[in-house]
Write a protein that holds these residues in place. Structure first.
Motif: not given
Length: 501
Positions: A31, A35-36, A38, A125, A127
């Motif tokens: 993640f 991911s973009e 957190m 998160v 996504l």
């Protein structure tokens, strides 16, 4: 970092617990890197940590630095978040669409438990932060449902205001778009003022966002769960103002309601009373308002009974109260009573660097409300809009953008279309784009290096160098606004951050 995992991961796990520990670290790493963004909140719902990718959303959310964002309640800094629901239920939300001032995102939210199974926080998160082609049908359906929900909320709000005069805050500090130094300083002062019970006086030209800021102060105050009651003094006839403020006793006069009528002070009890255009209040009523504020009690029209109230006062005006006091049109003692925490809301011309971000947010909102495709503004169009004085400030800018959207057949706005609408909207003089703006001088960025040694470098290095130069130029045009720069270059914010000089 607030999350940790075993440091010794060499070799294969020997029992179930080590497998769980290894899986937790592996998933967190996936993640964190794929991911973009957190975000982590504690059990009280306060943001305690964000990762590097998440920091790029802060300007669009209205925060200049991580220090201003971390430590705040997540519901106060992120619109429409469901993190509090995860904390309360202990159940994850595996996939959801989050829409706020920073854009539309596909997100996941996970509760975090201690060894005893108690919820100690939650992990959010991001996504995706760019619409994916395979999600377009889902996004289109969501947009339609969101629009219908907004319309239903607006209708209910109208009914509620007509029936009781009550309403809750509809804006937070994130709604006040801008990352310029004057806006950052204003928000810092306003957040501090929100924690006080003293009167706040908002000073600024028409259309600068004084009412929006009043909503944000109420929403961030200890009175947030109480009512927010607004009175536009300039819009109420002078003969009705006293009844509007203090209410009417039963049978006070011919035609009065049999059960009487509560005034705005009574309706705002336990919450906030927002007095808009306080500079237009008649002198006779100013004395009664002063007494009510000093004593904390009011006397309804036609009654001889004093009623206590507890309402925090936020007043706003576009007029110069000092000059009104000097001319005898505004009571000096009332001015001192209201001018405890004065906040000056800057006009748009003093924060022109915020205009590209405002264009993005306002245009997206207008397109959604009118069921139109999201418009595209050329760099020259953005530069021209940013150069204007905007006498009507954000309200005038919104009006021009709405005209552009409704007139456009392609959804692409360039400088000639903008100039035409500016002229037809009654703007006395159109300010030219400053010659110092790179996009005003060049239709194509001067990216080609004349250095022979540089041209001998591998092509990938040359492309990367050119991209960095383009990002630097875009940031120069938008005066450091990364959201607007990414839009100008037609790239995602993630790619923009990877090419920051």
């Amino acid at each position: 970092m607030p999350l940790s995992a075993p440091s010794d991961l060499t070799g294969l796990p020997k029992d179930a617990q080590s497998i769980l520990n290894l899986a937790a670290k592996s998933l967190f790493d996936v993640f964190a890197h794929a991911s973009e963004g957190m975000l982590l909140v504690d059990r009280a719902g306060k943001v305690v940590w964000i990762n590097d990718q998440y920091r790029r959303y802060l300007p669009a959310l209205g925060f200049a630095s991580e220090q201003d964002f971390v430590g705040q309640p997540v519901s106060a800094v992120i619109q429409n978040t469901q993190m509090q629901q995860v904390l309360e239920t202990g159940k994850p939300i595996l996939i959801d669409l989050l829409v706020n001032k920073a854009g539309t995102f596909v997100v996941s939210r996970f509760p975090l438990h201690d060894d005893a199974g108690q919820v100690i926080g939650a992990l959010g998160v991001v996504l995706f932060d760019q619409p994916q082609s395979n999600l377009q049908p889902f996004l289109a359906k969501f947009t339609l449902m969101q629009r219908e929900l907004d319309e239903a909320r607006d209708a209910l709000a109208v009914q509620r205001r007509a029936g009781t005069g009550l309403r809750q805050a509809r804006h937070s500090f994130a709604s006040f778009i801008g990352s310029s130094s004057v806006v950052v300083d204003l928000k810092r002062q306003a957040r501090r003022a929100a924690q006080s019970s003293s009167p706040v006086l908002l000073l600024g030209e028409t259309g600068t966002g004084k009412e929006l800021l009043a909503h944000a102060i109420h929403a961030s105050s200890p009175r947030a769960k109480g009512p927010l009651v607004s009175v536009n003094i300039a819009a109420v006839p002078e003969t009705l103002l006293e009844a509007e403020f203090f209410g009417v006793a039963p049978g006070a006069y011919t035609g009065a309601e049999r059960k009487g009528r509560d005034g705005k002070f009574k309706l705002a009890d336990g919450g906030t009373l927002f007095l808009d255009e306080i500079g237009d209040m008649p002198l006779g009523l100013q004395a009664k308002l002063l007494r009510a504020l000093q004593e904390g009690e009011m006397e309804p029209l036609g009654s001889n009974r004093l009623i206590p109230f507890d309402a925090r006062i936020i007043a706003a005006t576009s007029r110069d109260l000092v000059k009104l006091v000097q001319s005898g049109q505004f009571r000096e003692d009332l001015f001192y009573r209201l001018n405890v925490l004065p906040l000056r809301v800057p006009p748009l011309r003093e924060r022109s660097s915020d205009i590209p971000a405002l264009i993005e947010v306002l245009a997206e909102d207008l397109a959604l409300r009118s069921d139109l495709p999201h418009p595209e503004f050329s760099p020259q169009a953005v530069a021209l809009l940013s150069a204007q004085n905007w006498r009507g400030n954000v309200r005038e800018l919104r009006n021009v953008l709405e005209q552009l959207l409704l007139r456009s057949d392609t959804g692409v706005m360039d400088a000639p279309e903008v100039e035409q609408v500016l002229r037809e909207s009654g703007l006395g003089q159109i300010s030219p784009v400053p010659a110092s703006a790179p996009f005003a001088r060049h239709s194509v960025l001067p990216l080609v290096s004349q250095d022979a040694d540089a041209l001998l470098a591998p092509l990938s290095q040359q492309v990367e160098a050119l991209e960095r130069l383009a990002v630097a130029k875009a940031l120069e045009v938008t005066q450091g606004n990364k959201v607007a720069a990414a839009k100008m270059l037609g790239v995602s914010r993630a790619k923009l951050y990877l090419r920051l000089p």
